[in-house]
Design a protein around this motif. Sequence first.
Motif, mmCIF file in Angstrom:
data_model
loop_
_atom_site.group_PDB
_atom_site.id
_atom_site.type_symbol
_atom_site.label_atom_id
_atom_site.label_comp_id
_atom_site.label_asym_id
_atom_site.label_seq_id
_atom_site.Cartn_x
_atom_site.Cartn_y
_atom_site.Cartn_z
ATOM 1 N N LYS A 227 0.809 -1.218 0.000
ATOM 2 C CA LYS A 227 0.000 0.000 0.000
ATOM 3 C C LYS A 227 0.842 1.267 0.000
ATOM 4 C CE LYS A 227 -3.744 0.278 2.396
ATOM 5 N NZ LYS A 227 -4.725 0.312 3.491
ATOM 6 N N ASP A 228 1.915 1.253 0.755
ATOM 7 C CA ASP A 228 2.747 2.455 0.905
ATOM 8 C C ASP A 228 4.222 2.080 0.859
ATOM 9 O OD1 ASP A 228 0.702 4.603 1.494
ATOM 10 O OD2 ASP A 228 0.232 3.169 3.087
ATOM 11 N N ALA A 258 1.563 4.438 -4.173
ATOM 12 C CA ALA A 258 0.354 4.269 -3.355
ATOM 13 C C ALA A 258 -0.905 4.387 -4.203
ATOM 14 C CB ALA A 258 0.340 5.300 -2.235
ATOM 15 N N SER A 259 -0.875 5.255 -5.190
ATOM 16 C CA SER A 259 -2.032 5.464 -6.056
ATOM 17 C C SER A 259 -2.361 4.231 -6.881
ATOM 18 C CB SER A 259 -1.784 6.655 -6.979
ATOM 19 O OG SER A 259 -2.870 6.866 -7.842
ATOM 20 N N TYR A 261 -1.961 1.095 -6.022
ATOM 21 C CA TYR A 261 -2.675 0.146 -5.177
ATOM 22 C C TYR A 261 -4.118 0.600 -4.965
ATOM 23 C CZ TYR A 261 -4.186 -2.540 -1.128
ATOM 24 O OH TYR A 261 -4.920 -3.350 -0.285
ATOM 25 N N GLN A 262 -4.306 1.864 -4.625
ATOM 26 C CA GLN A 262 -5.648 2.369 -4.347
ATOM 27 C C GLN A 262 -6.572 2.255 -5.561
ATOM 28 O OE1 GLN A 262 -7.077 3.188 -1.527
ATOM 29 N NE2 GLN A 262 -5.177 2.697 -0.429
ATOM 30 N N THR A 263 -6.030 2.483 -6.735
ATOM 31 C CA THR A 263 -6.841 2.386 -7.955
ATOM 32 C C THR A 263 -7.343 0.955 -8.146
ATOM 33 O OG1 THR A 263 -5.636 4.184 -9.030
ATOM 34 C CG2 THR A 263 -6.819 2.656 -10.469
ATOM 35 N N TRP A 265 -7.529 -1.419 -5.820
ATOM 36 C CA TRP A 265 -8.373 -1.778 -4.683
ATOM 37 C C TRP A 265 -9.784 -1.219 -4.856
ATOM 38 C CZ3 TRP A 265 -9.922 -4.747 -1.106
ATOM 39 C CH2 TRP A 265 -10.588 -4.303 0.037
ATOM 40 N N GLN A 266 -9.895 0.017 -5.284
ATOM 41 C CA GLN A 266 -11.209 0.622 -5.492
ATOM 42 C C GLN A 266 -11.969 -0.071 -6.616
ATOM 43 O OE1 GLN A 266 -10.415 4.801 -5.999
ATOM 44 N NE2 GLN A 266 -9.692 5.046 -3.897
ATOM 45 N N GLN A 269 -13.320 -3.234 -5.143
ATOM 46 C CA GLN A 269 -14.466 -2.926 -4.279
ATOM 47 C C GLN A 269 -15.733 -2.677 -5.095
ATOM 48 O OE1 GLN A 269 -12.499 0.355 -2.082
ATOM 49 N NE2 GLN A 269 -13.090 -0.715 -0.213
ATOM 50 N N SER A 281 -10.783 -6.324 4.252
ATOM 51 C CA SER A 281 -9.338 -6.460 4.056
ATOM 52 C C SER A 281 -8.664 -6.683 5.404
ATOM 53 C CB SER A 281 -8.759 -5.228 3.364
ATOM 54 O OG SER A 281 -8.896 -4.076 4.168
#
Length: 299
Positions: A227-228, A258-259, A261-263, A265-266, A269, A281
């Motif tokens: 994630k980071d 980080a972006s 992973y977030q992309t 993950w979203q 979801q 998670s």
Amino acid sequence: MISAYSNLEDLLAIRFHVKHRKLAHQQNLQKSGGHRALRKGRGMEFQEVRQYQAGDDVRHIDWRVSARTTETHSKVFSEELDKPVLFVVEQTPCCFFGSKHRFKTDQILHILAALGWATLNQGDQVGGLVFNHQNSIWIDPKHQQQTLMQLFHAGLQCQQALKKPNVSDAGDWLKALKKLQKMTRPGQKLMLLGDFMGFPAEGFGVLQTLKRHCDINAIHVFDPLEKDLPNLGQVRLSDGINEQQLNAADRQLRDGYASLYQTEWQALQQQMARLKVPLLSVSTADLAAESLFKQGVLR
């Protein structure tokens, strides 16, 4: 240094951490007087009223309907059985990774242990499918500790075949789900445990089909380093095949990392929400049973 492989003794010990825990979502509500009470167990559920047939229990004759129609009718009941919980357990190379606390493959088995012991605590059956990049192992659901042990051994067997991490292979989950389609029965509960990043588009179609007759939940296991990216200066990253040198002191690079992973993950979801599949998670840095309790999976 963290261990690359799980330990059977650790999985057995989790039993004592969830000794009084049950699956929060496995409870049934039943009216009792003027109150609603939590209940679990076998019973008889009313299905329909039909014309009396030879062999019907005379105690189930519906006298009101019989009087109104001038023909004898019986109430038909079906036995309310405990719902089998099937665990679908990923042990693929993309999960064979951990930065500080434990590998994702290890955490997935810890989650299996916590949920499996809790399932047995409430009198339900356990079973499921464990898979890696080479094969899969099916365990028929039963209400026996031995069945949970078989799941543990299958997990350890699949894990021992892993020698190095690798990128996610969409075909691994797809093959597992297609096999699961042939094994599941209506009314069963599926608990999907794995990484899910790079989950195949076709796999969501299979989930949609399974969702028509099964209750499905998914738990995504991640490592904090995914994630980071911490400020470590020059670092070398590898996916098991390729290596890359990065300057982790670069704030813009860390933000982009980080972006990514977030992309993903979203997107996952959103897909699960579309199918109405609850998605949680759990980090490899957390104690599995404690995290599941905090998130309401265990009570």
